[in-house]
Design a protein around this motif. Structure first.
Motif, PDB file in Angstrom:
ATOM      1  N   VAL A  76       0.869  -1.174   0.000  1.00 27.87           N
ATOM      2  CA  VAL A  76       0.000   0.000   0.000  1.00 27.87           C
ATOM      3  C   VAL A  76       0.907   1.226   0.000  1.00 27.87           C
ATOM      4  CG1 VAL A  76      -1.753   1.320   1.251  1.00 27.87           C
ATOM      5  CG2 VAL A  76      -1.845  -1.188   1.235  1.00 27.87           C
ATOM      6  N   THR A  77       0.661   2.133  -0.924  1.00 27.83           N
ATOM      7  CA  THR A  77       1.444   3.360  -1.032  1.00 27.83           C
ATOM      8  C   THR A  77       0.525   4.558  -0.849  1.00 27.83           C
ATOM      9  OG1 THR A  77       2.957   2.303  -2.587  1.00 27.83           O
ATOM     10  CG2 THR A  77       2.987   4.700  -2.511  1.00 27.83           C
ATOM     11  N   PHE A  78       0.943   5.512  -0.026  1.00 28.11           N
ATOM     12  CA  PHE A  78       0.153   6.719   0.195  1.00 28.11           C
ATOM     13  C   PHE A  78       1.040   7.934  -0.055  1.00 28.11           C
ATOM     14  CE2 PHE A  78      -1.647  10.162   2.763  1.00 28.11           C
ATOM     15  CZ  PHE A  78      -2.971  10.141   2.316  1.00 28.11           C
ATOM     16  N   ALA A  79       0.568   8.831  -0.926  1.00 25.69           N
ATOM     17  CA  ALA A  79       1.313  10.039  -1.283  1.00 25.69           C
ATOM     18  C   ALA A  79       2.736   9.689  -1.720  1.00 25.69           C
ATOM     19  CB  ALA A  79       1.337  11.024  -0.123  1.00 25.69           C
ATOM     20  N   LYS A 102       4.639   7.153  -0.868  1.00 20.65           N
ATOM     21  CA  LYS A 102       5.492   6.441   0.076  1.00 20.65           C
ATOM     22  C   LYS A 102       4.812   5.159   0.545  1.00 20.65           C
ATOM     23  CE  LYS A 102       7.723  10.631   1.856  1.00 20.65           C
ATOM     24  NZ  LYS A 102       8.027  11.432   3.077  1.00 20.65           N
ATOM     25  N   PRO A 103       5.551   4.045   0.605  1.00 19.18           N
ATOM     26  CA  PRO A 103       4.970   2.792   1.112  1.00 19.18           C
ATOM     27  C   PRO A 103       4.491   2.954   2.553  1.00 19.18           C
ATOM     28  CG  PRO A 103       7.055   2.376   0.001  1.00 19.18           C
ATOM     29  CD  PRO A 103       6.941   3.868   0.146  1.00 19.18           C
ATOM     30  N   LEU A 104       3.373   2.332   2.846  1.00 20.23           N
ATOM     31  CA  LEU A 104       2.813   2.411   4.186  1.00 20.23           C
ATOM     32  C   LEU A 104       3.707   1.687   5.183  1.00 20.23           C
ATOM     33  CD1 LEU A 104       0.504   3.289   6.024  1.00 20.23           C
ATOM     34  CD2 LEU A 104      -0.763   1.248   5.320  1.00 20.23           C
ATOM     35  N   ASP A 105       4.077   2.395   6.247  1.00 19.26           N
ATOM     36  CA  ASP A 105       4.904   1.849   7.316  1.00 19.26           C
ATOM     37  C   ASP A 105       3.968   1.382   8.428  1.00 19.26           C
ATOM     38  OD1 ASP A 105       6.578   1.377   9.482  1.00 19.26           O
ATOM     39  OD2 ASP A 105       7.835   3.129   9.129  1.00 19.26           O
ATOM     40  N   TYR A 106       4.087   0.115   8.828  1.00 20.12           N
ATOM     41  CA  TYR A 106       3.171  -0.448   9.813  1.00 20.12           C
ATOM     42  C   TYR A 106       3.677  -0.311  11.249  1.00 20.12           C
ATOM     43  CZ  TYR A 106       0.528  -2.204   5.903  1.00 20.12           C
ATOM     44  OH  TYR A 106      -0.221  -2.278   4.752  1.00 20.12           O
ATOM     45  N   GLY A 107       4.727   0.471  11.453  1.00 19.62           N
ATOM     46  CA  GLY A 107       5.142   0.791  12.804  1.00 19.62           C
ATOM     47  C   GLY A 107       4.109   1.675  13.484  1.00 19.62           C
ATOM     48  N   SER A 108       3.993   1.584  14.801  1.00 22.99           N
ATOM     49  CA  SER A 108       2.928   2.274  15.521  1.00 22.99           C
ATOM     50  C   SER A 108       2.989   3.790  15.333  1.00 22.99           C
ATOM     51  CB  SER A 108       2.979   1.928  17.011  1.00 22.99           C
ATOM     52  OG  SER A 108       4.236   2.270  17.566  1.00 22.99           O
ATOM     53  N   ARG A 109       4.172   4.373  15.364  1.00 30.36           N
ATOM     54  CA  ARG A 109       4.283   5.825  15.222  1.00 30.36           C
ATOM     55  C   ARG A 109       3.895   6.270  13.810  1.00 30.36           C
ATOM     56  NH1 ARG A 109       9.693   8.684  17.247  1.00 30.36           N
ATOM     57  NH2 ARG A 109       8.822   7.821  19.182  1.00 30.36           N
ATOM     58  N   ALA A 110       4.365   5.525  12.813  1.00 32.04           N
ATOM     59  CA  ALA A 110       4.035   5.869  11.427  1.00 32.04           C
ATOM     60  C   ALA A 110       2.542   5.708  11.165  1.00 32.04           C
ATOM     61  CB  ALA A 110       4.851   4.996  10.473  1.00 32.04           C
ATOM     62  N   LEU A 111       1.938   4.651  11.706  1.00 32.58           N
ATOM     63  CA  LEU A 111       0.505   4.441  11.505  1.00 32.58           C
ATOM     64  C   LEU A 111      -0.319   5.543  12.151  1.00 32.58           C
ATOM     65  CD1 LEU A 111      -0.123   0.602  11.883  1.00 32.58           C
ATOM     66  CD2 LEU A 111      -0.357   2.013   9.835  1.00 32.58           C
ATOM     67  N   LYS A 112       0.131   6.044  13.293  1.00 31.51           N
ATOM     68  CA  LYS A 112      -0.588   7.131  13.948  1.00 31.51           C
ATOM     69  C   LYS A 112      -0.614   8.364  13.053  1.00 31.51           C
ATOM     70  CE  LYS A 112      -0.777   9.899  18.184  1.00 31.51           C
ATOM     71  NZ  LYS A 112      -0.150  10.147  19.503  1.00 31.51           N
ATOM     72  N   ALA A 113       0.519   8.682  12.457  1.00 31.87           N
ATOM     73  CA  ALA A 113       0.584   9.822  11.544  1.00 31.87           C
ATOM     74  C   ALA A 113      -0.262   9.573  10.303  1.00 31.87           C
ATOM     75  CB  ALA A 113       2.035  10.091  11.161  1.00 31.87           C
ATOM     76  N   TYR A 114      -0.240   8.340   9.796  1.00 32.05           N
ATOM     77  CA  TYR A 114      -1.015   7.983   8.598  1.00 32.05           C
ATOM     78  C   TYR A 114      -2.518   8.130   8.862  1.00 32.05           C
ATOM     79  CZ  TYR A 114      -2.954   4.882   4.975  1.00 32.05           C
ATOM     80  OH  TYR A 114      -3.688   4.348   3.939  1.00 32.05           O
ATOM     81  N   ARG A 115      -2.964   7.691  10.022  1.00 32.96           N
ATOM     82  CA  ARG A 115      -4.396   7.720  10.323  1.00 32.96           C
ATOM     83  C   ARG A 115      -4.912   9.121  10.586  1.00 32.96           C
ATOM     84  NH1 ARG A 115      -3.782   2.301  13.920  1.00 32.96           N
ATOM     85  NH2 ARG A 115      -3.768   0.838  12.170  1.00 32.96           N
ATOM     86  N   LYS A 116      -4.020  10.062  10.721  1.00 27.62           N
ATOM     87  CA  LYS A 116      -4.450  11.460  10.760  1.00 27.62           C
ATOM     88  C   LYS A 116      -4.831  11.937   9.367  1.00 27.62           C
ATOM     89  CE  LYS A 116      -2.943  16.054  12.270  1.00 27.62           C
ATOM     90  NZ  LYS A 116      -1.833  16.846  12.854  1.00 27.62           N
ATOM     91  N   ARG A 117      -4.191  11.358   8.370  1.00 25.00           N
ATOM     92  CA  ARG A 117      -4.422  11.752   6.979  1.00 25.00           C
ATOM     93  C   ARG A 117      -5.488  10.906   6.294  1.00 25.00           C
ATOM     94  NH1 ARG A 117       1.466  12.089   4.304  1.00 25.00           N
ATOM     95  NH2 ARG A 117       0.324  13.295   2.732  1.00 25.00           N
ATOM     96  N   VAL A 118      -5.733   9.705   6.845  1.00 23.54           N
ATOM     97  CA  VAL A 118      -6.722   8.788   6.283  1.00 23.54           C
ATOM     98  C   VAL A 118      -7.663   8.378   7.405  1.00 23.54           C
ATOM     99  CG1 VAL A 118      -7.088   6.612   5.088  1.00 23.54           C
ATOM    100  CG2 VAL A 118      -5.040   7.963   4.601  1.00 23.54           C
ATOM    101  N   GLN A 119      -8.916   8.758   7.294  1.00 20.77           N
ATOM    102  CA  GLN A 119      -9.872   8.551   8.375  1.00 20.77           C
ATOM    103  C   GLN A 119     -10.970   7.571   7.969  1.00 20.77           C
ATOM    104  OE1 GLN A 119     -10.514  10.215  11.758  1.00 20.77           O
ATOM    105  NE2 GLN A 119      -8.309   9.961  11.461  1.00 20.77           N
ATOM    106  N   LEU A 120     -11.478   6.838   8.959  1.00 19.15           N
ATOM    107  CA  LEU A 120     -12.514   5.840   8.758  1.00 19.15           C
ATOM    108  C   LEU A 120     -13.867   6.371   9.214  1.00 19.15           C
ATOM    109  CD1 LEU A 120     -13.452   2.866   8.207  1.00 19.15           C
ATOM    110  CD2 LEU A 120     -12.774   2.360  10.558  1.00 19.15           C
ATOM    111  N   VAL A 121     -14.890   6.143   8.386  1.00 16.64           N
ATOM    112  CA  VAL A 121     -16.281   6.433   8.749  1.00 16.64           C
ATOM    113  C   VAL A 121     -17.028   5.110   8.726  1.00 16.64           C
ATOM    114  CG1 VAL A 121     -18.416   7.599   8.097  1.00 16.64           C
ATOM    115  CG2 VAL A 121     -16.227   8.785   7.840  1.00 16.64           C
ATOM    116  N   LEU A 122     -17.508   4.672   9.887  1.00  8.36           N
ATOM    117  CA  LEU A 122     -18.130   3.358  10.005  1.00  8.36           C
ATOM    118  C   LEU A 122     -19.609   3.381   9.625  1.00  8.36           C
ATOM    119  CD1 LEU A 122     -16.461   2.169  13.321  1.00  8.36           C
ATOM    120  CD2 LEU A 122     -16.032   1.268  11.029  1.00  8.36           C
ATOM    121  N   GLN A 123     -20.141   2.174   9.439  1.00  8.64           N
ATOM    122  CA  GLN A 123     -21.518   2.002   8.991  1.00  8.64           C
ATOM    123  C   GLN A 123     -22.543   2.465  10.010  1.00  8.64           C
ATOM    124  OE1 GLN A 123     -22.392  -2.027   7.895  1.00  8.64           O
ATOM    125  NE2 GLN A 123     -24.596  -1.769   8.046  1.00  8.64           N
TER     126      GLN A 123
END
Length: 343
Positions: free
Chosen positions: A69-72, A74-95
């Motif tokens: 998975v690549t975002f902007a 850059k490959p998605l980094d699954y480390g906790s700190r990188a994911l926290k930054a990523y989830r600020k830019r990509v948000q989930l809206v549930l059903q």
């Protein structure tokens, strides 16, 4: 529209190990998908086809077994700190907005939660008010101290959307965003998502089983069956000229289609026991009718695996019959033939 994808999935696989020696389940089985800035892509298919697992993998909630998975860029980094930054830019809206909101939290606290998690240093009250206003809850101060049970279903969904917007994301992933709402409210929420795209340049992946919803909101459509994308392209092309029998069947049950409804027999196969050949062949009405035999591809349907569809803007279909049928008719053969290669 900027042709450079914001998010790209390449050869993505998500496999869940079987229990007690059972075969592994291939929930996502080689998916290529991209989403561009300011674009709404609808990911459609029946329940159990893998679309929610794919969405969760794109969010970083389910690491892929293989692929990327690549975002902007850059490959998605699954480390906790990188994911926290990523989830600020990509948000989930549930059903289900009722399940997404803590009944003990006020609307203000629900929307402010993301700001607090990410250590927002600005004016929290101003940011919450702006997000609620963008989500159509005006004047926002009127909603600050209200609780979820005091709101209508549509208002609760707008609060959930405001909670996503408060971090100024570039992309939202909306999983069945209107499935739990009354028909009278669905149009309002869809209109809101469209206005957010137009006003903010917000991209969205909308996961749904409803092709009618895709028709109303999507720029592009990707149709998923048993872990793979089987048809993709501009929404108008896919939804007015569907090539894959599965897409045709899904569209046929819409009242506005005017087509004879196609009733799919049985359930999708178990993802741990995916059949050879086209994975839709056991339920395919075209194969059952003998039409695939008349085009000489019935044996291929049952035995020859179709390759993964490449990303891009062109309409593509992974179907032996559609390719042969289109080639024989002489209309648009190049696109469909390239989609399935030499199969």
């Amino acid at each position: 529209m900027n042709p450079t994808p914001l998010l790209t999935a390449t050869a993505l696989h998500v496999t869940f190990p079987g229990r007690r020696g059972a075969p592994a389940a291939r929930a996502v089985d080689g998916v290529d998908l991209d989403i561009r800035p300011g674009e709404i892509v609808a990911l459609v298919g029946e329940s159990g086809c893998g679309k929610t697992t794919l969405a969760r993998s794109l969010l970083g909630l389910v690491p892929p077994t293989s692929g990327r998975v690549t975002f902007a860029g850059k490959p998605l980094d699954y480390g906790s700190r990188a994911l926290k930054a990523y989830r600020k830019r990509v948000q989930l809206v549930l059903q289900d907005p009722s399940g997404s909101l803590n009944p003990r939290h006020t609307v203000y606290d629900a929307v402010a939660e993301g700001l607090r998690i990410h250590g927002y240093a600005g004016d929290e009250r101003e940011a919450v008010a702006e997000a609620l206003s963008r989500a159509g809850l005006r004047p926002p101060e009127r909603f600050f101290l209200r609780y979820p049970h005091e709101l209508s279903g549509g208002q609760r969904q707008r609060v959930v959307i405001a909670g996503a917007l408060v971090l100024n994301p570039e992309l939202i992933v909306a999983d069945e965003p209107v499935a739990s709402l009354d028909a009278s409210v669905r149009g309002e929420i869809l209109a809101l998502l469209l206005s957010l795209r137009d006003e903010l340049g917000l991209s969205a992946l909308v996961v749904t089983h409803d092709l009618g919803l895709a028709w109303n909101i999507a720029d592009r459509v990707a149709v998923m069956y048993l872990g793979r994308i089987v048809e993709t392209g501009p929404a108008e092309k896919v939804l007015t000229e569907p090539q894959h029998p599965y897409t045709q069947a899904l569209l046929s049950v819409l009242p506005e289609s005017g087509a004879e409804p196609v009733v799919l027999t049985g359930e999708p196969p178990d993802p741990s026991r995916i059949p050879a050949g086209c994975r839709f062949h056991a339920r395919c009405h075209v194969l059952a009718s003998g039409e695939a035999g008349r085009t000489g591809v019935d044996a291929d349907c049952r035995t020859t695996l179709l390759p993964v569809l490449a990303g891009g803007d062109e309409a593509q279909v992974a179907c032996h019959w559609a390719t042969a049928h289109t080639t024989r008719s002489g209309a648009g053969a190049g696109t469909e033939t390239s989609a399935v290669g030499d199969a």
